[in-house]
Design a protein around this motif. Structure first.
Motif: not given
Length: 305
Positions: A120-126, A134-139, A153-159, A166-167
């Protein structure tokens, strides 16, 4: 000035993150390398510690931060249980490519077809979460912008390699306890412009730079900084750049914006607004504002004598 900014979608995001944390193996927390603790959301710490999840702390924008301060922060975080820290720039593919291997070291029992590693990728805005995704998924899968709270919104993506991402939207917290944290966050563009007064934020930033990096102010704007305060720096920038209003007065608003932009872009140089030592001093000297009708401790002591 005490800055607070907690739009409604952030509360919804916090609740969703709490639900998703249960099915997460690792938290990747993206921090601003120039202010790691001020940009560390205490709600994220509470959520991951409650679920006993290890944390990979990414000190993003490492190329904009003071390398000496960053080295001290890395050592500080790596002494913490279940935490590994690294400084990088999410805009550099070679830096981002290191992340999956570091994550696997923290959770070695995951990462198989039957047990994919769920991060799960978390953090403050900006702070750069979407750029990291985008860099991890190369798109391009996450919206990137120069304004805080682009992702809502939260996103679930496959690397691939049995890793799930989970963004989450950028989250601040309901009450920023230390006023200087709010000002550092505002200076670093983590807070919406409608919640701040740029001249006040720039004056705070200038005061910090006068203490920590007067040589960078002198080099960028041609200032003799001795004896100056933050407001004086803003006025001097207006004069040096010829920023005037229609009536002939100096345009301090434009000068303030210029200083903030130069700091944010790195045009001023590599700057860190806090170190582990300065953070320790802040916490040691901090006294929270009393509630209404509740006197400060010093006043209570005076009343007793």
């Amino acid at each position: 000035m005490s800055i607070q900014w907690f739009p409604g979608h952030m509360n919804a995001a916090r609740k969703k993150a709490a639900e998703s944390m249960e099915k997460t193996d690792l938290v990747i927390e993206v921090l601003d390398a120039r202010l790691p603790e001020a940009s560390c959301n205490p709600m994220i710490e509470q959520l991951r510690k409650h679920r006993q999840r290890p944390c990979l702390k990414i000190l993003n924008k490492g190329d904009l931060a003071d390398p000496v301060a960053t080295k001290a922060w890395i050592e500080h975080y790596n002494r913490q249980k279940g935490v590994h820290a690294i400084a990088l720039s999410c805009k550099k593919p070679a830096d981002v490519a290191k992340i999956p291997a570091l994550a696997m070291k923290l959770v070695p029992h995951r990462g198989t077809a039957l047990k994919p590693l769920r991060m799960m990728i978390m953090g403050i805005p900006n702070v750069g979460k979407s750029t990291l995704m985008n860099a991890l998924l190369k798109k391009r899968v996450a919206a990137v912008g120069d304004e805080p709270a682009v992702t809502k919104t939260q996103q679930r993506l496959y690397l691939g390699n049995n890793i799930v991402l989970i963004d989450t939207p950028g989250m601040l917290w309901p009450k920023i306890e230390h006023p200087t944290d709010g000002l550092m966050l505002a200076a670093s563009h983590a807070i919406g412009v409608n919640a701040i007064i740029e001249e006040e934020v720039a004056s705070f930033l200038a005061d910090q730079l006068l203490v920590r990096y007067p040589q960078l102010l002198a080099a960028r704007y041609g200032l003799a900084t001795a004896g100056m305060d933050g407001i004086g720096v803003i006025e001097a920038i207006a004069q040096r750049r010829g920023f005037r209003l229609k009536g002939g007065d100096w345009d301090l608003e434009k000068a303030a914006h210029t200083l903030l932009q130069d700091y944010r872009s790195g045009a001023l140089g590599r700057i860190s607004l806090e170190t582990p030592e300065s953070r320790e001093q802040l916490l040691a000297s901090y006294q929270p504002e009393p509630s209404l009708g509740e006197p400060r401790e010093e006043q209570e002591d005076l009343d007793e004598h």
